[in-house]
Design a protein around this motif. Structure first.
Motif, PDB file in Angstrom:
ATOM      1  N   GLU A  25     -38.037  12.794 -21.706  1.00 30.84           N
ATOM      2  CA  GLU A  25     -39.414  13.227 -21.511  1.00 30.84           C
ATOM      3  C   GLU A  25     -39.485  13.948 -20.177  1.00 30.84           C
ATOM      4  OE1 GLU A  25     -41.760   9.668 -21.677  1.00 30.84           O
ATOM      5  OE2 GLU A  25     -41.295   9.309 -23.794  1.00 30.84           O
ATOM      6  N   PHE A  26     -40.398  14.903 -20.079  1.00 27.92           N
ATOM      7  CA  PHE A  26     -40.507  15.719 -18.870  1.00 27.92           C
ATOM      8  C   PHE A  26     -41.906  15.610 -18.281  1.00 27.92           C
ATOM      9  CE2 PHE A  26     -37.051  17.303 -21.314  1.00 27.92           C
ATOM     10  CZ  PHE A  26     -36.119  17.783 -20.403  1.00 27.92           C
ATOM     11  N   THR A  27     -41.950  15.542 -16.980  1.00 25.62           N
ATOM     12  CA  THR A  27     -43.240  15.496 -16.291  1.00 25.62           C
ATOM     13  C   THR A  27     -43.190  16.415 -15.062  1.00 25.62           C
ATOM     14  OG1 THR A  27     -44.849  14.088 -15.165  1.00 25.62           O
ATOM     15  CG2 THR A  27     -42.566  13.386 -15.060  1.00 25.62           C
ATOM     16  N   TYR A  28     -44.356  16.978 -14.754  1.00 25.09           N
ATOM     17  CA  TYR A  28     -44.468  17.925 -13.640  1.00 25.09           C
ATOM     18  C   TYR A  28     -45.603  17.509 -12.702  1.00 25.09           C
ATOM     19  CZ  TYR A  28     -41.721  20.448 -17.077  1.00 25.09           C
ATOM     20  OH  TYR A  28     -40.759  20.787 -18.002  1.00 25.09           O
ATOM     21  N   ASP A  29     -46.005  16.231 -12.761  1.00 23.11           N
ATOM     22  CA  ASP A  29     -47.104  15.726 -11.945  1.00 23.11           C
ATOM     23  C   ASP A  29     -46.779  15.875 -10.458  1.00 23.11           C
ATOM     24  OD1 ASP A  29     -48.167  14.939 -14.362  1.00 23.11           O
ATOM     25  OD2 ASP A  29     -47.540  12.853 -14.166  1.00 23.11           O
ATOM     26  N   ASN A  30     -47.782  16.252  -9.688  1.00 22.45           N
ATOM     27  CA  ASN A  30     -47.658  16.354  -8.224  1.00 22.45           C
ATOM     28  C   ASN A  30     -46.477  17.229  -7.785  1.00 22.45           C
ATOM     29  OD1 ASN A  30     -49.861  14.495  -7.875  1.00 22.45           O
ATOM     30  ND2 ASN A  30     -48.430  12.877  -8.410  1.00 22.45           N
ATOM     31  N   ASP A  85     -48.176  22.711  -1.411  1.00 25.97           N
ATOM     32  CA  ASP A  85     -48.020  21.276  -1.676  1.00 25.97           C
ATOM     33  C   ASP A  85     -48.554  20.890  -3.048  1.00 25.97           C
ATOM     34  OD1 ASP A  85     -46.729  20.675   0.684  1.00 25.97           O
ATOM     35  OD2 ASP A  85     -48.582  20.190   1.759  1.00 25.97           O
ATOM     36  N   LYS A  86     -49.465  21.726  -3.575  1.00 23.51           N
ATOM     37  CA  LYS A  86     -50.047  21.451  -4.892  1.00 23.51           C
ATOM     38  C   LYS A  86     -49.830  22.644  -5.807  1.00 23.51           C
ATOM     39  CE  LYS A  86     -53.717  18.452  -3.176  1.00 23.51           C
ATOM     40  NZ  LYS A  86     -55.162  18.312  -3.008  1.00 23.51           N
ATOM     41  N   GLU A  87     -49.328  22.355  -6.999  1.00 24.89           N
ATOM     42  CA  GLU A  87     -49.101  23.412  -7.989  1.00 24.89           C
ATOM     43  C   GLU A  87     -50.402  24.166  -8.284  1.00 24.89           C
ATOM     44  OE1 GLU A  87     -47.394  23.970 -12.539  1.00 24.89           O
ATOM     45  OE2 GLU A  87     -48.227  22.037 -11.919  1.00 24.89           O
ATOM     46  N   GLU A  88     -51.530  23.453  -8.317  1.00 24.11           N
ATOM     47  CA  GLU A  88     -52.818  24.088  -8.630  1.00 24.11           C
ATOM     48  C   GLU A  88     -53.138  25.216  -7.644  1.00 24.11           C
ATOM     49  OE1 GLU A  88     -53.516  20.109  -7.795  1.00 24.11           O
ATOM     50  OE2 GLU A  88     -51.867  20.484  -9.169  1.00 24.11           O
ATOM     51  N   ASP A  89     -52.800  25.002  -6.362  1.00 24.35           N
ATOM     52  CA  ASP A  89     -53.067  26.033  -5.353  1.00 24.35           C
ATOM     53  C   ASP A  89     -52.195  27.268  -5.587  1.00 24.35           C
ATOM     54  OD1 ASP A  89     -54.879  24.297  -4.220  1.00 24.35           O
ATOM     55  OD2 ASP A  89     -53.485  23.570  -2.695  1.00 24.35           O
ATOM     56  N   TYR A  90     -50.934  27.032  -5.971  1.00 26.74           N
ATOM     57  CA  TYR A  90     -50.033  28.150  -6.287  1.00 26.74           C
ATOM     58  C   TYR A  90     -50.564  28.934  -7.488  1.00 26.74           C
ATOM     59  CZ  TYR A  90     -45.930  30.626  -8.071  1.00 26.74           C
ATOM     60  OH  TYR A  90     -45.084  31.593  -8.556  1.00 26.74           O
ATOM     61  N   THR A 104     -39.907  16.921 -12.464  1.00 24.90           N
ATOM     62  CA  THR A 104     -39.677  18.022 -11.517  1.00 24.90           C
ATOM     63  C   THR A 104     -40.631  17.819 -10.340  1.00 24.90           C
ATOM     64  OG1 THR A 104     -39.085  19.504 -13.330  1.00 24.90           O
ATOM     65  CG2 THR A 104     -39.604  20.525 -11.210  1.00 24.90           C
ATOM     66  N   THR A 105     -40.063  17.650  -9.147  1.00 23.41           N
ATOM     67  CA  THR A 105     -40.880  17.378  -7.962  1.00 23.41           C
ATOM     68  C   THR A 105     -41.134  18.635  -7.131  1.00 23.41           C
ATOM     69  OG1 THR A 105     -38.881  16.789  -6.723  1.00 23.41           O
ATOM     70  CG2 THR A 105     -40.102  14.989  -7.785  1.00 23.41           C
ATOM     71  N   PHE A 106     -40.223  19.624  -7.249  1.00 25.30           N
ATOM     72  CA  PHE A 106     -40.359  20.844  -6.455  1.00 25.30           C
ATOM     73  C   PHE A 106     -39.773  22.027  -7.210  1.00 25.30           C
ATOM     74  CE2 PHE A 106     -38.686  23.950  -3.406  1.00 25.30           C
ATOM     75  CZ  PHE A 106     -39.829  24.238  -2.686  1.00 25.30           C
ATOM     76  N   THR A 107     -40.457  23.152  -7.144  1.00 23.94           N
ATOM     77  CA  THR A 107     -39.979  24.394  -7.742  1.00 23.94           C
ATOM     78  C   THR A 107     -40.058  25.518  -6.721  1.00 23.94           C
ATOM     79  OG1 THR A 107     -40.668  23.788  -9.992  1.00 23.94           O
ATOM     80  CG2 THR A 107     -40.431  26.134  -9.540  1.00 23.94           C
ATOM     81  N   GLU A 108     -38.935  26.192  -6.528  1.00 26.95           N
ATOM     82  CA  GLU A 108     -38.903  27.437  -5.751  1.00 26.95           C
ATOM     83  C   GLU A 108     -38.643  28.545  -6.761  1.00 26.95           C
ATOM     84  OE1 GLU A 108     -39.141  30.474  -3.784  1.00 26.95           O
ATOM     85  OE2 GLU A 108     -39.440  28.696  -2.530  1.00 26.95           O
ATOM     86  N   VAL A 109     -39.575  29.469  -6.923  1.00 25.17           N
ATOM     87  CA  VAL A 109     -39.457  30.474  -7.989  1.00 25.17           C
ATOM     88  C   VAL A 109     -38.457  31.577  -7.666  1.00 25.17           C
ATOM     89  CG1 VAL A 109     -41.781  30.029  -8.849  1.00 25.17           C
ATOM     90  CG2 VAL A 109     -41.437  31.832  -7.149  1.00 25.17           C
ATOM     91  N   GLY A 110     -38.130  31.758  -6.389  1.00 24.43           N
ATOM     92  CA  GLY A 110     -37.195  32.822  -6.014  1.00 24.43           C
ATOM     93  C   GLY A 110     -37.779  34.195  -6.309  1.00 24.43           C
TER      94      GLY A 110
END
Length: 196
Positions: free
Chosen positions: A40-45, A52-57, A117-123
């Motif tokens: 199972e996959f989760t992307y919370d927080n 710091d927040k995906e919503e802001d990105y 997934t706790t952090f994503t750098e899109v490059g």
């Protein structure tokens, strides 16, 4: 001399994105003999780049796209979310299965692997210059019937995402490669540590 300098720079740039996998709690030994594991996959927080927040990105990128063309921001946001089920998770599962020799698509499996997934750098890739994407994850293995029973916790740092031939101009493709890389290496980690 120029060749030596080039090789040193290449090694330094590659090592800067070296993926690290670490068992931080428990053991994978209980999975010995299991042919399947649920995933199972989760992307919370989840943090994204400097946000710091995906919503802001998402809000920033959506506004940028809509400024260029009305409605394109919503289209971009939908693709950002849809890519998870359509590209990232299937790539992770496929490479995990190849290297661990365990199917990870079985809701009735004795154990479930929760991939957070706790952090994503899109490059980026603009042709003359590029920076690979990368992701950080926490993988928690629990008993499917009793989610409070944690068997193992694993951290994944800097799973890189880039195309071998440099055609990764699209963010989704770079991230798809990061999930493929993470799935492959976690599969290897499972195969090695389950035998212990």
């Amino acid at each position: 001399m120029k060749n030596i300098l080039f090789i040193m720079l290449l090694c330094a740039s590659v090592s800067g994105y070296a993926q690290k996998i670490k068992l931080v709690e428990g053991s994978l030994a209980p999975l010995k003999g299991e042919k399947t594991v649920n995933s199972e996959f989760t992307y919370d927080n989840m943090k994204v780049g400097k946000f710091d927040k995906e919503e802001d990105y998402l809000a920033k990128k959506k506004a940028e796209y809509n400024e260029k063309e009305a409605g394109s921001g919503e289209k971009w946001e939908k693709a950002w979310i849809d890519d998870r089920k359509e590209r990232f998770e299937p790539q992770f599962r496929e490479l995990f299965a190849k290297t661990s020799e365990m199917s990870s698509v079985d809701a009735s499996a004795k154990y479930t692997m929760i991939v957070h997934t706790t952090f994503t750098e899109v490059g980026f890739n603009v042709g003359v210059m590029s920076k690979p994407a990368f992701i950080n994850m926490e993988v928690t293995v629990v008993e499917t019937a009793n989610r409070d029973k944690v068997v193992a916790k694993i951290t994944v740092m800097n799973a890189p995402g880039r195309s071998a031939f440099g055609y990764d101009f699209e963010t989704g493709l770079r991230l798809q490669e990061a999930y493929a890389k993470a799935g492959k290496e976690i599969g290897n980690f499972f195969a090695k540590n389950i035998k212990k």
